[in-house]
Design a protein around this motif. Sequence first.
Motif, PDB file in Angstrom:
ATOM      1  N   LEU A 162      16.997  19.934 -33.594  1.00  0.00           N
ATOM      2  CA  LEU A 162      18.411  19.647 -33.604  1.00  0.00           C
ATOM      3  C   LEU A 162      19.319  20.738 -34.440  1.00  0.00           C
ATOM      4  N   SER A 163      18.643  21.504 -35.506  1.00  0.00           N
ATOM      5  CA  SER A 163      19.303  22.266 -36.230  1.00  0.00           C
ATOM      6  C   SER A 163      19.531  23.381 -35.372  1.00  0.00           C
ATOM      7  N   ILE A 164      18.722  24.001 -34.590  1.00  0.00           N
ATOM      8  CA  ILE A 164      19.085  25.059 -33.497  1.00  0.00           C
ATOM      9  C   ILE A 164      20.216  24.817 -32.738  1.00  0.00           C
ATOM     10  N   VAL A 165      20.270  23.694 -32.106  1.00  0.00           N
ATOM     11  CA  VAL A 165      21.065  23.324 -31.063  1.00  0.00           C
ATOM     12  C   VAL A 165      22.466  23.255 -31.673  1.00  0.00           C
ATOM     13  N   TYR A 172      15.766  31.849 -39.273  1.00  0.00           N
ATOM     14  CA  TYR A 172      14.983  31.231 -40.585  1.00  0.00           C
ATOM     15  C   TYR A 172      15.859  30.392 -41.339  1.00  0.00           C
ATOM     16  N   LYS A 173      16.987  30.767 -41.518  1.00  0.00           N
ATOM     17  CA  LYS A 173      18.052  29.832 -42.166  1.00  0.00           C
ATOM     18  C   LYS A 173      18.318  28.570 -41.476  1.00  0.00           C
ATOM     19  N   ILE A 174      18.410  28.528 -39.935  1.00  0.00           N
ATOM     20  CA  ILE A 174      18.737  27.497 -39.348  1.00  0.00           C
ATOM     21  C   ILE A 174      17.406  26.611 -39.540  1.00  0.00           C
ATOM     22  N   LEU A 175      16.327  27.175 -39.318  1.00  0.00           N
ATOM     23  CA  LEU A 175      15.250  26.019 -39.397  1.00  0.00           C
ATOM     24  C   LEU A 175      14.894  25.500 -40.978  1.00  0.00           C
ATOM     25  N   LEU A 176      15.377  26.508 -41.916  1.00  0.00           N
ATOM     26  CA  LEU A 176      15.140  25.724 -43.197  1.00  0.00           C
ATOM     27  C   LEU A 176      16.464  24.603 -43.528  1.00  0.00           C
ATOM     28  N   GLY A 181      15.227  17.117 -41.963  1.00  0.00           N
ATOM     29  CA  GLY A 181      14.679  16.314 -41.648  1.00  0.00           C
ATOM     30  C   GLY A 181      13.687  15.810 -43.035  1.00  0.00           C
ATOM     31  N   ILE A 182      13.452  16.491 -43.892  1.00  0.00           N
ATOM     32  CA  ILE A 182      12.760  15.751 -45.054  1.00  0.00           C
ATOM     33  C   ILE A 182      13.656  14.783 -45.778  1.00  0.00           C
ATOM     34  N   VAL A 188       6.602  12.660 -38.729  1.00  0.00           N
ATOM     35  CA  VAL A 188       6.445  13.919 -37.952  1.00  0.00           C
ATOM     36  C   VAL A 188       7.434  14.182 -36.983  1.00  0.00           C
ATOM     37  N   ALA A 189       7.669  13.222 -35.852  1.00  0.00           N
ATOM     38  CA  ALA A 189       8.681  13.029 -34.973  1.00  0.00           C
ATOM     39  C   ALA A 189      10.105  13.295 -35.578  1.00  0.00           C
ATOM     40  N   THR A 190      10.338  12.653 -36.641  1.00  0.00           N
ATOM     41  CA  THR A 190      11.587  12.765 -37.475  1.00  0.00           C
ATOM     42  C   THR A 190      11.925  14.272 -37.767  1.00  0.00           C
ATOM     43  N   LEU A 191      10.796  14.668 -38.524  1.00  0.00           N
ATOM     44  CA  LEU A 191      11.201  16.184 -38.793  1.00  0.00           C
ATOM     45  C   LEU A 191      11.138  17.119 -37.652  1.00  0.00           C
ATOM     46  N   LEU A 192      10.221  17.117 -36.609  1.00  0.00           N
ATOM     47  CA  LEU A 192      10.402  17.937 -35.533  1.00  0.00           C
ATOM     48  C   LEU A 192      11.895  17.719 -34.720  1.00  0.00           C
TER      49      LEU A 192
END
Length: 108
Positions: free
Chosen positions: A42-45, A5-9, A15-16, A33-37
């Motif tokens: 990328l944050s997980i990677v 959850y921290k990584i996704l935040l 992204g924002i 939307v593509a940039t946000l996704l």
Amino acid sequence: MHKLYKILLLGLAAGILNAIPMVFLSSAWQPVVATLLHWLGLSIVIAYARMPLESWATGMLIAILTSLPVGILLHPDSVLGVLQVLGFALVLGGLLGFTAERLVAEQP
């Protein structure tokens, strides 16, 4: 809070930050939307990548390698647009790598 959850935040924040100029330049909703996704994935990677570099350098390298095709797809006729995407990737990738190590990897 769970590490994922921290990584996704962190990825959502990156992204924002990357999507704000796109919204003000009246881009279509698909690139935003593509940039946000892109930054969410990328944050997980970046958070789980292990390279023989500092965390910020790892984030920068991975962000540049993954943002180059995105920049070419988003701005096929504009070299400055691709350079803008790569500039955001350098800054946000480095910040994401640094904060992922400090806030996620070092926490219990």
